[in-house]
Design a protein around this motif. Structure first.
Motif, short mmCIF file in Angstrom:
data_model
loop_
_atom_site.label_atom_id
_atom_site.label_comp_id
_atom_site.label_asym_id
_atom_site.label_seq_id
_atom_site.Cartn_x
_atom_site.Cartn_y
_atom_site.Cartn_z
N GLY A 1 0.82 -1.21 0.00
CA GLY A 1 0.00 0.00 0.00
C GLY A 1 0.85 1.26 0.00
O GLY A 1 2.06 1.23 -0.19
N GLU A 2 0.20 2.38 0.24
CA GLU A 2 0.91 3.66 0.24
C GLU A 2 1.86 3.76 1.42
O GLU A 2 2.86 4.48 1.36
N ASP A 3 1.56 3.06 2.52
CA ASP A 3 2.41 3.16 3.72
C ASP A 3 3.73 2.42 3.56
O ASP A 3 4.73 2.81 4.15
N HIS A 4 3.73 1.34 2.79
CA HIS A 4 4.95 0.53 2.63
C HIS A 4 5.22 0.23 1.15
O HIS A 4 5.22 -0.94 0.74
N PRO A 5 5.47 1.24 0.35
CA PRO A 5 5.70 0.98 -1.09
C PRO A 5 6.99 0.22 -1.36
O PRO A 5 7.12 -0.42 -2.40
N TRP A 6 7.92 0.25 -0.40
CA TRP A 6 9.20 -0.43 -0.61
C TRP A 6 9.05 -1.95 -0.65
O TRP A 6 9.93 -2.66 -1.16
N LEU A 7 7.92 -2.48 -0.15
CA LEU A 7 7.71 -3.92 -0.17
C LEU A 7 7.69 -4.47 -1.61
O LEU A 7 8.03 -5.63 -1.85
N ALA A 8 7.28 -3.61 -2.55
CA ALA A 8 7.22 -4.06 -3.94
C ALA A 8 8.59 -4.45 -4.47
O ALA A 8 8.71 -5.30 -5.34
N TYR A 9 9.65 -3.83 -3.91
CA TYR A 9 11.00 -4.09 -4.43
C TYR A 9 11.63 -5.33 -3.81
O TYR A 9 12.80 -5.62 -4.07
N LEU A 10 10.84 -6.07 -3.03
CA LEU A 10 11.28 -7.40 -2.61
C LEU A 10 10.92 -8.44 -3.67
O LEU A 10 11.26 -9.61 -3.53
N SER A 11 10.25 -8.01 -4.70
CA SER A 11 9.84 -8.89 -5.79
C SER A 11 10.70 -8.63 -7.02
O SER A 11 10.70 -7.51 -7.56
N PHE A 12 11.44 -9.63 -7.48
CA PHE A 12 12.25 -9.43 -8.68
C PHE A 12 11.37 -9.34 -9.92
O PHE A 12 11.76 -8.72 -10.92
N THR A 13 10.16 -9.92 -9.88
CA THR A 13 9.26 -9.78 -11.03
C THR A 13 8.74 -8.34 -11.15
O THR A 13 8.59 -7.83 -12.26
N HIS A 14 8.50 -7.70 -10.01
CA HIS A 14 8.08 -6.29 -10.04
C HIS A 14 9.20 -5.42 -10.60
O HIS A 14 8.94 -4.48 -11.37
N ILE A 15 10.43 -5.72 -10.23
CA ILE A 15 11.57 -4.96 -10.75
C ILE A 15 11.66 -5.12 -12.26
O ILE A 15 11.87 -4.14 -12.99
N LEU A 16 11.48 -6.33 -12.76
CA LEU A 16 11.52 -6.56 -14.21
C LEU A 16 10.38 -5.82 -14.91
O LEU A 16 10.56 -5.26 -16.00
N ASP A 17 9.20 -5.81 -14.28
CA ASP A 17 8.06 -5.08 -14.85
C ASP A 17 8.37 -3.59 -14.98
O ASP A 17 8.05 -2.96 -16.00
N GLN A 18 8.99 -3.04 -13.96
CA GLN A 18 9.33 -1.63 -13.98
C GLN A 18 10.40 -1.31 -15.02
O GLN A 18 10.35 -0.28 -15.69
N TRP A 19 11.36 -2.21 -15.16
CA TRP A 19 12.38 -2.00 -16.20
C TRP A 19 11.74 -1.95 -17.58
O TRP A 19 12.10 -1.12 -18.42
N ALA A 20 10.77 -2.84 -17.83
CA ALA A 20 10.10 -2.87 -19.12
C ALA A 20 9.33 -1.57 -19.37
O ALA A 20 9.38 -1.01 -20.48
#
Length: 330
Positions: free
Chosen positions: A248-267
């Protein structure tokens, strides 16, 4: 006794081999071990079949410009709205081939490169037990180190094996798709106008497989038990995916524990699909009437700046620490 030594001495006549031969030997051994798994071979075949399917899509786009083609005949038999959409796309390609081909190929290859991502992640799952875990359990590292092979050389050989196999099932099919799509198009200008999509695809895929290769090596070095490393990788994959979806908005950094989310952002950052959609909507106003199409396939997450790259750097750093501690002679 001393006089007999010159007679017994025989000069070695073999071919001298350098450090690169030893690195390649490590890579070849790892590649053979992974390739012996039939599911790895099946996934590799599936990747190249997918490549042919993507090439067929691009061939269909090119055939829209050929009046007597089968694709054109099929389009003429459609309803009024789809026919108007295709007609507008053809007119745009003829009037502004530089913008139209660049946007169409850019959007297509954003999706095409992403379609290979699940295949590559499953392939990594199959590879992990055979990378470093196997050598730790069999104590093969001691043998490697006795052959004048340093820790860095050993790890570089393993990296080449993972990178090479992922490149074979992700990078090469994407390049082949682009090449076939351009060569089968009715205009040679497609090769020039679609060049940006090729460069973006290569950049994204090379960055992705480098990242995944380093992560896979780190996970593989965590345990001597091969099944344990597979479970760890699956937990990281699945848990990270749910954290990225539920953060959520309180803990956005949790998304960067996911390597798939990182790949999505790179794309998102490298392809910038929103810009291509804006071009399409501007030049094909009728596209706005296809609500289900635009809502499902043409809405993209917001780019998150440098955060995904920092998250990837932290993950790679942790992997390097694991490799430094675990991969060493006893």
């Amino acid at each position: 006794m001393m006089n007999l030594l010159p007679d017994l001495y025989e000069h070695w006549k073999g071919q001298a081999r350098g450090i690169w031969h030893r690195r390649l030997a490590v890579a070849a051994q790892a590649f053979r071990s992974v390739w012996s798994n039939k599911w790895v071979r099946h996934l590799s075949l599936a990747a190249w079949v997918l490549c042919l399917g993507q090439s067929a899509i691009l061939f269909g786009v090119g055939q829209l410009l050929v009046k007597d083609s089968v694709i054109y005949t099929v389009v003429n038999q459609m309803d009024a709205q789809p026919r108007a959409l295709v007609g507008g796309l053809v007119s745009w390609i003829l009037e502004r081939p530089d913008l139209s081909v660049s946007s169409t190929y850019g959007l297509c290859f954003y999706y095409f490169t992403r379609w290979f991502q699940p295949l590559s992640l499953v392939l990594v799952t199959l590879m992990i037990p055979m990378l470093i875990s196997q050598d730790l359990s069999s104590r093969a590292i001691i043998i490697y180190r006795s052959k004048a092979l340093g820790q860095g050389d050993y790890l570089f050989g393993k990296f080449m094996a993972v990178f090479g196999l992922l490149g074979f099932v992700w990078l090469l099919p994407i390049i082949q798709t682009w090449l076939l799509g351009c060569l089968l198009s009715p205009e040679w200008s497609f090769l020039w106008h679609a060049r940006l999509a090729l460069f973006q695809s290569i950049g994204f895929v090379v960055a992705s497989i480098t990242f995944l290769s380093l992560l896979a090596m780190g996970v593989s070095a965590l345990s001597q038990r091969e099944k344990a490393t597979t479970v760890i990788w699956l937990v990281l994959w699945i848990l990270g995916h749910f954290l990225a979806k539920s953060q959520g908005e309180d803990h956005p950094w949790l998304a960067y524990l996911s390597f798939t989310h990182i790949l999505d952002q790179w794309a998102i950052q490298l392809f910038n699909p929103s810009a291509h959609v804006s071009q399409l909507m501007e030049n094909l106003p009728i596209l706005g009437s296809f609500t289900s199409l635009t809502e499902r396939w043409m809405r993209f997450p917001t780019a998150e700046g440098a955060a995904p790259w920092v998250g990837a750097a932290i993950m790679v750093g942790m992997s390097a620490i694991i490799l430094k501690r675990k991969v060493k002679p006893e």
